[in-house]
Enzyme design. Structure first.
Site, PDB file in Angstrom:
ATOM      1  N   ASP A  65       0.840  -1.287   0.103  1.00 54.08           N
ATOM      2  CA  ASP A  65      -0.130   0.114   0.028  1.00 54.08           C
ATOM      3  C   ASP A  65       0.744   1.072   0.003  1.00 54.08           C
ATOM      4  O   ASP A  65       1.532   1.334   1.058  1.00 54.08           O
ATOM      5  CB  ASP A  65      -1.093  -0.120   1.299  1.00 54.08           C
ATOM      6  CG  ASP A  65      -1.605   1.272   1.631  1.00 54.08           C
ATOM      7  OD1 ASP A  65      -1.748   2.050   0.595  1.00 54.08           O
ATOM      8  OD2 ASP A  65      -2.184   1.410   2.502  1.00 54.08           O
ATOM      9  N   LYS A  69       2.723  11.411  -3.448  1.00 52.67           N
ATOM     10  CA  LYS A  69       1.819  10.634  -4.240  1.00 52.67           C
ATOM     11  C   LYS A  69       0.857  11.667  -4.677  1.00 52.67           C
ATOM     12  O   LYS A  69       0.106  11.445  -5.948  1.00 52.67           O
ATOM     13  CB  LYS A  69       0.971   9.851  -3.003  1.00 52.67           C
ATOM     14  CG  LYS A  69      -0.050   8.774  -3.718  1.00 52.67           C
ATOM     15  CD  LYS A  69      -0.463   7.691  -2.737  1.00 52.67           C
ATOM     16  CE  LYS A  69      -1.817   6.957  -3.230  1.00 52.67           C
ATOM     17  NZ  LYS A  69      -2.218   6.166  -2.284  1.00 52.67           N
ATOM     18  N   GLU A 123      -7.326   0.542  -4.259  1.00 56.09           N
ATOM     19  CA  GLU A 123      -7.287   0.559  -2.820  1.00 56.09           C
ATOM     20  C   GLU A 123      -8.457  -0.124  -2.456  1.00 56.09           C
ATOM     21  O   GLU A 123      -8.534  -1.117  -1.325  1.00 56.09           O
ATOM     22  CB  GLU A 123      -6.827   1.887  -2.290  1.00 56.09           C
ATOM     23  CG  GLU A 123      -5.351   2.118  -2.316  1.00 56.09           C
ATOM     24  CD  GLU A 123      -5.052   3.638  -2.168  1.00 56.09           C
ATOM     25  OE1 GLU A 123      -5.858   4.197  -1.944  1.00 56.09           O
ATOM     26  OE2 GLU A 123      -3.850   3.990  -2.502  1.00 56.09           O
ATOM     27  N   ASP A 149     -12.541   5.625   2.894  1.00 56.88           N
ATOM     28  CA  ASP A 149     -11.138   5.768   3.058  1.00 56.88           C
ATOM     29  C   ASP A 149     -10.779   7.085   3.636  1.00 56.88           C
ATOM     30  O   ASP A 149     -10.577   8.054   2.646  1.00 56.88           O
ATOM     31  CB  ASP A 149     -10.399   5.301   1.947  1.00 56.88           C
ATOM     32  CG  ASP A 149      -9.028   5.243   1.932  1.00 56.88           C
ATOM     33  OD1 ASP A 149      -8.357   5.725   3.129  1.00 56.88           O
ATOM     34  OD2 ASP A 149      -8.066   4.592   1.225  1.00 56.88           O
TER      35      ASP A 149
END
Ligand code: AMP
Length: 607
Positions: free
Chosen positions: A13, A74, A151, A176
């Site tokens: 992840d 990211k 994800e 999330d």
């Protein structure tokens, strides 16, 4: 590598704030520690000696040397933007490769063998360019990226979706909320295929915003006493302390922040309540709920069609997040798998499947019920509390310690009775009362005296409830065996059933009593029973036992007719056969044991 070493594919992840690496091997799933921690900050830096540092060391120096540290790379993945590090520019793929390389190194060290293949997760909203950039980062780190998966798909896999033995089709909502980003997806599982149907999010909404809001609040409180402006380094130190306070507020109603010398003369000692924190972050949470509604509507479904809600990201441990989802969607979110690790676990499961290994099931000990408190005094509710107030919710991983705040309802209130309930309703009459105790000798103060109620539940289901008067520390606690609460009182139940059968027999005297039919249980004759009754004294509840046997036999017959797995059918038949043997032998203890076994079997097999 030797021919008989099975292939190994790690799951990664690659997160905005933190990254996690996991592996599934021989049916066991392991989250691989990186420098002793289950997750590694996604940070890269050059330390004062010019050395490259990745992970926690880089995050630590972000406060003192932000110009030599890269965080949240990211956010610019798949763009032409670059990051500056030690006076040089780097592409996001390069910085990400350093992070991935550190995870690969940790995996190799842990597993004691080279690792060359990986599954890496990305947000569902990542476009093709962002996905390719992630794949390239993997290659740069010396990893063959076998698959890039979403994800939310990984989270669904970790919760068992798409596995052969859970072949059910279902619709899942994955919420999330991480450190830097928020996203929500509707995931459909059909014929074992897991697919993201719709996804929305905000790449600038997450725990960092909450830390900043808390930092601003801390600064405001500091300014009330010290006028000096806060230097940048002190501000970052305060933010770090506020992040810890935020995390504490997930389990406790208050957090105290003590930071000395934020300015040459300015010390901060302040307390923040969960209530104030919840109000502070409410506007962001409302935004996430709007996103949830939009995603549900884009997926072409209604909220009622959602079968499960799954939580991902550290911030979802905040109780108000779970409460808002429950209120908005009318369903308790699933949070039994660690929300920081669930995505990497799913990636590892996908990796195992690609490596031809069996996918492991993740087993966690969770609280099977919600435990709440109803605190009352002299018949009056404390404060404006009108019902059961959950302290530990169903599905919470064990062991757990959670606390909540209650206040007294009248002036000079000397005592409070703390009543502990088990059950999902806010109406106490719908729940099971499992214990209560009184705290006496409270301070003589106006209404609103703060009482902290804490529940600790251990792995054996022992619940310790403690109530503490906040201003004095006066405390009282009790320990309750919650496991004992689940068991029915068998004798009482049997007597109850016997009464029911008697009523039935009286009301329908002509009906065939299929209890006497010996098709499943070859029942002993009445004569034998009467004759032997004088030899071996039957217990007082023997009639109830026989009635219970009758009822169980009927239920078992129905189940066998409907069809159950061969092993279960064999177990049922074995128990059924043992019943008349025990009756014939007048072995009432054995009969009890056999009926218990049968009852447990039926309980698990019946819908
Ligand atoms: P993630 O990006 O999923 O690793 O989540 C990291 C974020 O979760 C950071 O903002 C953390 O401060 C936050 N976090 C971690 N644990 C908790 C907790 N128990 N309660 C609230 N926030 C948390």
């Amino acid at each position: 590598m030797s021919q008989n070493v099975p292939p190994l594919v790690i799951g990664i992840d690659l997160g905005t704030t933190n990254s996690v690496v996991a592996v599934a091997q021989d049916g066991t799933l392991t989250v691989i520690p990186v420098n002793g921690q289950s997750s590694m900050p996604s940070a890269v830096g050059i330390d004062p000696t010019g050395k490259l540092v990745v992970g926690q060391a880089a995050k630590n120096q972000a406060i003192s040397a932000p110009e030599n540290t890269v965080l949240s790379i990211k956010r610019i993945m798949g763009t032409d933007a670059t990051a500056e590090l030690g006076g040089k520019s780097y592409r996001p793929e390069e910085i990400s490769a350093l992070i991935l390389g550190e995870l690969k190194r940790a995996a190799e060290e842990h597993l004691g063998r080279p690792v060359t293949q990986a599954v890496i997760t990305v947000p569902a909203f990542f476009n093709e360019r962002q996905r390719l950039a992630t794949q390239d980062a993997g290659s740069l780190a010396g990893l063959e990226v076998l698959r890039i998966i979403n994800e939310p798909t990984a989270a669904a896999l970790a919760y068992g979706a798409g596995q052969a033995d859970t072949a059910e089709d279902e619709t899942l909502l994955v919420y999330d909320l991480g450190g830097g980003t928020f996203d929500v997806s509707v995931v459909r599982v059909e014929n074992g295929i897991v697919e993201v149907r719709a996804s929305h999010g905000d790449i600038h909404l997450g725990g960092d915003d909450f830390d900043e809001a808390l930092t601003a609040l801390g600064e405001e409180r500091l300014r009330e006493k010290h006028a000096d402006a806060l230097p940048a380094a002190a501000q970052r130190r305060l933010k770090s302390a506020m992040e810890l306070a935020k995390i504490r507020l997930s389990d406790e109603p208050f957090a105290t922040i003590r930071e000395e010398y934020l300015t040459p003369s300015g010390h901060l000692e302040t307390e923040i309540s969960r209530h104030d924190y919840e109000q502070l972050i409410e506007p962001w949470l409302v935004k996430t709920l709007d996103c949830v509604q939009r995603t549900i509507s884009d997926a072409g479904i209604t909220a009622h069609e959602i079968d499960k809600i799954m939580l991902v990201g550290g911030v979802t441990r905040t109780p108000i997040v779970q409460e808002l989802l429950l209120r908005t969607l009318g369903m308790e979110p699933r949070h039994e798998i660690n929300p920081d690790l669930v995505v990497a676990m799913g990636a590892a499961i996908q990796g195992a499947t690609l490596a031809g290994q069996p996918a492991p099931a993740i087993l966690v000990d969770i609280s099977a019920h919600t435990y709440s408190v109803l605190a009352v005094v002299g018949g009056d509710f404390m404060g404006d509390l009108l019902g059961c107030c959950p302290v530990v919710r169903r599905g919470t991983p064990l062991p757990v310690t959670k606390a909540d705040l209650f206040t007294t309802g009248v002036d000079s209130q000397k005592k409070v009775a703390v009543k502990v309930f088990q059950g999902e309703s806010d109406d106490p009459s719908q729940n099971l009362s499992i214990g209560e105790f009184m705290v006496t000798g409270l301070s003589k103060v106006p209404a609103g005296n703060e009482i902290i109620v804490q529940f600790h539940i251990d792995l054996n289901g022992l619940l310790t409830a403690t109530a503490t008067e906040k201003r004095t520390g006066l405390a009282k606690s009790v320990t309750i065996d919650t496991a004992g609460q689940h068991r029915i009182n068998l004798d009482a139940a049997r007597t109850n059933l016997a009464a029911l059968f008697e009523e039935q027999d009286a009301a329908f005297p002509d009906e065939d009593d299929d209890f006497q039919d010996a098709d499943i249980i070859p029942w002993p004759s009445g004569e034998t029973t009467a004759a032997s009754a004088s030899e071996v004294e039957a217990p007082a509840n023997s009639a109830a036992l026989l009635a219970s046997a009758k009822s169980l036999r009927n239920r078992a017959g129905k189940l066998l007719e409907q069809g159950v797995a061969e092993a279960d059918a064999a177990a049922i038949r074995a128990s059924l056969a043992a019943v008349p043997v025990a009756i014939d032998a007048r072995d009432w203890d054995q009969l009890c044991t056999t009926l218990d076994t049968l009852s447990d079997l039926l309980f698990y097999l019946e819908d």
